[in-house]
Write an enzyme that holds these catalytic residues in place. Structure first.
Site, PDB file in Angstrom:
ATOM      1  N   THR A  98     -77.172  -5.875-101.673  1.00 51.91           N
ATOM      2  CA  THR A  98     -77.575  -6.884-102.330  1.00 51.91           C
ATOM      3  C   THR A  98     -77.847  -7.974-101.577  1.00 51.91           C
ATOM      4  O   THR A  98     -77.893  -8.399-100.435  1.00 51.91           O
ATOM      5  CB  THR A  98     -75.848  -7.556-102.850  1.00 51.91           C
ATOM      6  OG1 THR A  98     -75.006  -7.212-103.692  1.00 51.91           O
ATOM      7  CG2 THR A  98     -75.851  -9.019-103.343  1.00 51.91           C
ATOM      8  N   VAL A 100     -80.284 -11.374 -99.940  1.00 50.41           N
ATOM      9  CA  VAL A 100     -80.141 -12.975-100.151  1.00 50.41           C
ATOM     10  C   VAL A 100     -81.023 -13.618-100.398  1.00 50.41           C
ATOM     11  O   VAL A 100     -82.260 -12.883-100.460  1.00 50.41           O
ATOM     12  CB  VAL A 100     -79.791 -13.305 -98.297  1.00 50.41           C
ATOM     13  CG1 VAL A 100     -80.439 -15.134 -98.371  1.00 50.41           C
ATOM     14  CG2 VAL A 100     -78.506 -12.960 -97.882  1.00 50.41           C
ATOM     15  N   ILE A 134     -76.050  -6.692 -96.890  1.00 51.51           N
ATOM     16  CA  ILE A 134     -76.727  -7.575 -97.246  1.00 51.51           C
ATOM     17  C   ILE A 134     -78.065  -7.216 -96.755  1.00 51.51           C
ATOM     18  O   ILE A 134     -78.410  -7.019 -95.533  1.00 51.51           O
ATOM     19  CB  ILE A 134     -75.635  -9.096 -96.396  1.00 51.51           C
ATOM     20  CG1 ILE A 134     -74.631  -9.022 -96.988  1.00 51.51           C
ATOM     21  CG2 ILE A 134     -77.438 -10.079 -96.247  1.00 51.51           C
ATOM     22  CD1 ILE A 134     -73.896  -9.414 -98.235  1.00 51.51           C
ATOM     23  N   LYS A 135     -78.440  -7.523 -97.980  1.00 53.71           N
ATOM     24  CA  LYS A 135     -80.098  -7.360 -97.728  1.00 53.71           C
ATOM     25  C   LYS A 135     -81.097  -8.685 -97.776  1.00 53.71           C
ATOM     26  O   LYS A 135     -81.012  -9.897 -98.129  1.00 53.71           O
ATOM     27  CB  LYS A 135     -81.148  -6.654 -99.178  1.00 53.71           C
ATOM     28  CG  LYS A 135     -82.325  -5.950 -99.291  1.00 53.71           C
ATOM     29  CD  LYS A 135     -82.252  -4.955-100.463  1.00 53.71           C
ATOM     30  CE  LYS A 135     -83.912  -4.656-100.496  1.00 53.71           C
ATOM     31  NZ  LYS A 135     -83.471  -4.004-102.150  1.00 53.71           N
ATOM     32  N   ILE A 136     -82.016  -8.721 -96.153  1.00 55.28           N
ATOM     33  CA  ILE A 136     -82.425 -10.111 -95.590  1.00 55.28           C
ATOM     34  C   ILE A 136     -83.824  -9.070 -95.268  1.00 55.28           C
ATOM     35  O   ILE A 136     -84.444  -7.727 -95.026  1.00 55.28           O
ATOM     36  CB  ILE A 136     -81.505  -9.910 -94.610  1.00 55.28           C
ATOM     37  CG1 ILE A 136     -80.257 -10.665 -95.078  1.00 55.28           C
ATOM     38  CG2 ILE A 136     -82.678 -11.200 -93.608  1.00 55.28           C
ATOM     39  CD1 ILE A 136     -79.355 -11.116 -93.178  1.00 55.28           C
TER      40      ILE A 136
END
EC number: 2.2.1.2
Length: 333
Positions: A98, A100, A134-136
């Site tokens: 998912t 950011v 967490i995708k950044i």
């Protein structure tokens, strides 16, 4: 004979690159990845209007009294991503990525805060953070944010990764997973050279991921390598054996229909030892990105594209909110 997809699945973790729940049901991958563009595409699908409404209602309840419309939409952006992620996790055994808000890509503190919030939203549904990546974006600020989050036990997927420097900086920061892009690198080289045919191992995107994978295995880095952003199934086959490959449904379908022998191209057990240990501090990182025109342009383009997708999703949510309010007004008259 087994399909290419079946053979690939036996040597590489196949990940579905989509927010389309029907596609995930069809291909039954272990993991799935989403991004703002994919969430926007799914949100536009009338089949998922109920999910959008649930996210809006959940956001209303989570905000303090007297919240503004802009605060509601901002909160709902997070909730929509988590609601889709929750539904995806009901269909797979592994993890969902998912992302950011891409507009925070150059703000370490804001990225950390947003990531913690997303994890807390998942926690409210009883979902363990071990199932969330967490995708950044792989900016210097993004990598530093991910380093902080990893120390808190929040696993990260660093995306929009276009060169070796970004990859090594992530590995040195002990990030869980990186997503080096393939197809967007190919796009750039096609546009710059005018050459249309980069076959197989000559594909510059394939070369980039192969170099990263081999170096990581040589040095014993634990960071997982997940090839991403494909333009054709030949790129995918050239990276057979990579830790993970995240693949769009149309290519999963092609791979599922194709038969023949799939050759394993990447193997962590057959790497020679390199004498060079690369380290990149902030100065080195920024200089490397500055000198790499392709990586700089594609990183900027990717952040801009994802930011625009979020803005379009905000407009979609505003429109839906107006429709709901009008329906309520009509029902009370």
């Amino acid at each position: 004979m087994k399909s290419i997809l079946e053979q690939l699945s036996s040597i590489t973790v196949v990940v579905a690159d989509t927010g389309d729940l029907d596609a995930i049901k069809k291909f039954q991958p272990r993991d799935a990845t989403t991004n703002p563009s994919l969430i926007l595409a799914a949100a536009k699908n009338p089949d998922y209007i109920k999910l959008i409404d649930q996210a809006l209602e959940s956001s209303r309840k989570s905000l303090p009294a007297g919240f503004s419309e802009s605060e509601l939409i901002k909160e709902t952006i997070d909730q929509v991503s988590v609601f889709f992620g929750k539904e995806i996790l009901n269909l797979i055994s592994g993890r969902v990525s998912t992302e950011v808000d891409a507009r925070l890509s150059f703000d370490t503190e804001a990225t950390v805060t947003k990531a913690r919030k997303l994890i807390n939203h998942y926690k409210s549904f009883g979902i363990n953070k071990e199932r969330i990546l967490i995708k950044i974006a792989s900016t210097w600020e993004g990598i530093k944010a991910a380093e902080i989050l990893e120390k808190e036990g929040i696993k990260c997927n660093l995306t929009l990764l276009f060169n070796f420097c970004q990859a090594v900086a992530c590995a040195n920061a002990k990030i869980t997973l990186i997503s080096p892009f393939v197809g967007r690198i190919l796009d750039w080289h096609k546009a710059k050279t005018g050459k249309d045919n980069f076959a197989g191992c000559e594909d510059p995107g394939v070369i980039s991921v192969t170099k990263i994978y081999n170096y990581f295995k040589e040095k014993g880095f634990k960071t997982e390598v997940m090839g991403a952003s494909f333009r054709n199934i030949d790129e995918i086959k050239e990276l057979a054996g990579c830790d993970l490959l995240t693949i769009a449904p149309k290519f999963l379908d092609e791979l599922n229909r194709e038969e023949g022998e799939l050759i394993k191209k990447l193997d962590e057990d057959t790497q020679s030892q390199s004498s060079i240990d690369y380290k990149f501090d902030e100065k080195d990182f920024r200089l490397s990105m500055l000198e790499d025109q392709m990586a700089s342009e594609k990183l900027s383009e990717g952040i801009t594209g994802f930011s625009k997708a979020i803005e379009e999703l905000e407009e979609l949510l505003l429109k839906r909110l107006s429709e709901i309010n009008n329906q309520k007004l009509i029902s009370t008259t």
